[in-house]
Design a protein around this motif. Structure first.
Motif, PDB file in Angstrom:
ATOM      1  N   ARG A  16       0.769  -1.526  -0.353  1.00  0.00           N
ATOM      2  CA  ARG A  16       0.066  -0.314  -0.101  1.00  0.00           C
ATOM      3  C   ARG A  16       1.156   1.543  -0.333  1.00  0.00           C
ATOM      4  N   GLN A  17       2.281   0.863  -0.145  1.00  0.00           N
ATOM      5  CA  GLN A  17       2.731   2.320  -0.619  1.00  0.00           C
ATOM      6  C   GLN A  17       3.812   2.311  -1.492  1.00  0.00           C
ATOM      7  N   LEU A  18       3.720   3.068  -2.017  1.00  0.00           N
ATOM      8  CA  LEU A  18       4.449   4.062  -3.756  1.00  0.00           C
ATOM      9  C   LEU A  18       5.562   5.120  -2.884  1.00  0.00           C
ATOM     10  N   ASN A  19       6.600   3.877  -3.598  1.00  0.00           N
ATOM     11  CA  ASN A  19       7.779   4.973  -3.529  1.00  0.00           C
ATOM     12  C   ASN A  19       8.475   5.778  -4.555  1.00  0.00           C
ATOM     13  N   LEU A  20       8.644   7.058  -5.078  1.00  0.00           N
ATOM     14  CA  LEU A  20       9.148   8.435  -5.722  1.00  0.00           C
ATOM     15  C   LEU A  20      10.222   8.496  -5.124  1.00  0.00           C
ATOM     16  N   SER A  21      10.986   7.895  -6.906  1.00  0.00           N
ATOM     17  CA  SER A  21      12.512   8.588  -6.348  1.00  0.00           C
ATOM     18  C   SER A  21      12.661   9.433  -7.777  1.00  0.00           C
ATOM     19  N   ALA A  22      13.976  10.208  -7.267  1.00  0.00           N
ATOM     20  CA  ALA A  22      13.419  11.199  -8.771  1.00  0.00           C
ATOM     21  C   ALA A  22      15.311  12.389  -7.854  1.00  0.00           C
ATOM     22  N   LEU A  23      16.074  12.290  -9.452  1.00  0.00           N
ATOM     23  CA  LEU A  23      17.219  13.425  -8.227  1.00  0.00           C
ATOM     24  C   LEU A  23      16.715  14.689  -8.273  1.00  0.00           C
ATOM     25  N   TYR A  24      17.065  15.219  -6.827  1.00  0.00           N
ATOM     26  CA  TYR A  24      16.731  16.200  -6.425  1.00  0.00           C
ATOM     27  C   TYR A  24      17.441  17.155  -5.978  1.00  0.00           C
ATOM     28  N   ASN A  25      18.025  18.232  -5.955  1.00  0.00           N
ATOM     29  CA  ASN A  25      18.611  19.624  -6.320  1.00  0.00           C
ATOM     30  C   ASN A  25      18.887  19.175  -4.748  1.00  0.00           C
ATOM     31  N   PRO A  26      19.974  19.175  -4.219  1.00  0.00           N
ATOM     32  CA  PRO A  26      19.833  19.716  -2.113  1.00  0.00           C
ATOM     33  C   PRO A  26      19.580  21.311  -2.267  1.00  0.00           C
ATOM     34  N   GLY A  27      18.943  21.416  -1.274  1.00  0.00           N
ATOM     35  CA  GLY A  27      17.913  22.506  -0.497  1.00  0.00           C
ATOM     36  C   GLY A  27      17.150  23.333  -1.713  1.00  0.00           C
ATOM     37  N   SER A  28      16.364  22.710  -2.816  1.00  0.00           N
ATOM     38  CA  SER A  28      15.347  23.098  -3.526  1.00  0.00           C
ATOM     39  C   SER A  28      13.768  22.530  -3.056  1.00  0.00           C
ATOM     40  N   SER A  29      12.662  23.134  -3.452  1.00  0.00           N
ATOM     41  CA  SER A  29      10.956  22.901  -3.454  1.00  0.00           C
ATOM     42  C   SER A  29      10.794  22.401  -4.377  1.00  0.00           C
ATOM     43  N   TYR A  30      10.234  21.805  -4.258  1.00  0.00           N
ATOM     44  CA  TYR A  30       9.294  20.647  -5.032  1.00  0.00           C
ATOM     45  C   TYR A  30       7.498  20.736  -4.863  1.00  0.00           C
ATOM     46  N   GLU A  55      10.638  20.324   0.516  1.00  0.00           N
ATOM     47  CA  GLU A  55      11.744  20.747  -0.227  1.00  0.00           C
ATOM     48  C   GLU A  55      12.741  19.579   0.248  1.00  0.00           C
ATOM     49  N   SER A  56      13.871  19.756  -0.770  1.00  0.00           N
ATOM     50  CA  SER A  56      14.701  18.377  -0.874  1.00  0.00           C
ATOM     51  C   SER A  56      15.903  18.782   0.511  1.00  0.00           C
ATOM     52  N   TYR A  57      16.275  17.915   1.082  1.00  0.00           N
ATOM     53  CA  TYR A  57      17.660  18.783   2.470  1.00  0.00           C
ATOM     54  C   TYR A  57      18.900  18.203   1.725  1.00  0.00           C
TER      55      TYR A  57
END
Length: 163
Positions: A16-30, A55-57
């Motif tokens: 029941r859990q879906l994992n989303l992965s992407a290349l995030y830029n550190p400290g950016s808002s999404y 936000e990504s850390y």
């Protein structure tokens, strides 16, 4: 707004859990937007538009643990588990045979390590069986909690021969 390439995958433990992965830029808002009908529950009901802002850390926010396992070569097959203070599995490594394990990008907090001696090499902890006179597979716990802090690398040795 700019679209970010991402991948989704059902969680291997909780379907029941879906994992989303992407290349995030550190400290950016999404912003994650799920349009109507993107999610269907067990009863067939669907969602309205859902919008999540996050936000990504920055890389400095995370901590790292390096564990040197002494005596791992004497264990036929091991499952090394890193769990948080709520006993939630953070990472699991099966068939551990290497003497150094690195856990990176850990959120600051308290963690615990346990090693399951997977004697039958089936990848899971097996309980004992009274009728067959078999004991449960041995579980060895790291002797103390590990407190991860931002921008720290902690190094520990774990001697499996003395436990």
């Amino acid at each position: 707004s700019v679209e970010v390439d991402s991948q989704t995958k059902l969680d291997s433990v909780s379907k029941r859990q879906l994992n989303l992965s992407a290349l995030y830029n550190p400290g950016s808002s999404y912003q994650l937007t799920l349009y109507p009908g993107a999610v269907i529950n067990l009863f067939g009901a669907t969602n309205d538009t859902l919008v999540y802002n996050f936000e990504s850390y920055k890389d400095e926010f995370y901590g790292e643990i390096i564990i040197k396992l002494i005596g791992i070569d004497e264990i036929h097959s091991g499952i090394l588990q890193l769990v948080n203070k709520n006993d939630v599995l953070v990472e699991e490594l099966r068939n551990v045979s290497t003497s150094q394990i690195n856990y990176s990008k850990l959120i600051p907090g308290d963690y615990f390590l346990r090693l399951i001696h997977d004697d039958n090499m089936n990848g899971v902890w097996d309980v004992g069986n009274y009728l067959q006179r078999t004991q449960p597979e041995l579980v060895t716990h790291f002797p103390k909690p590990i407190t991860v802090r931002s921008n720290w690398t902690l190094q520990y040795e774990w001697n499996l021969n003395i436990e």
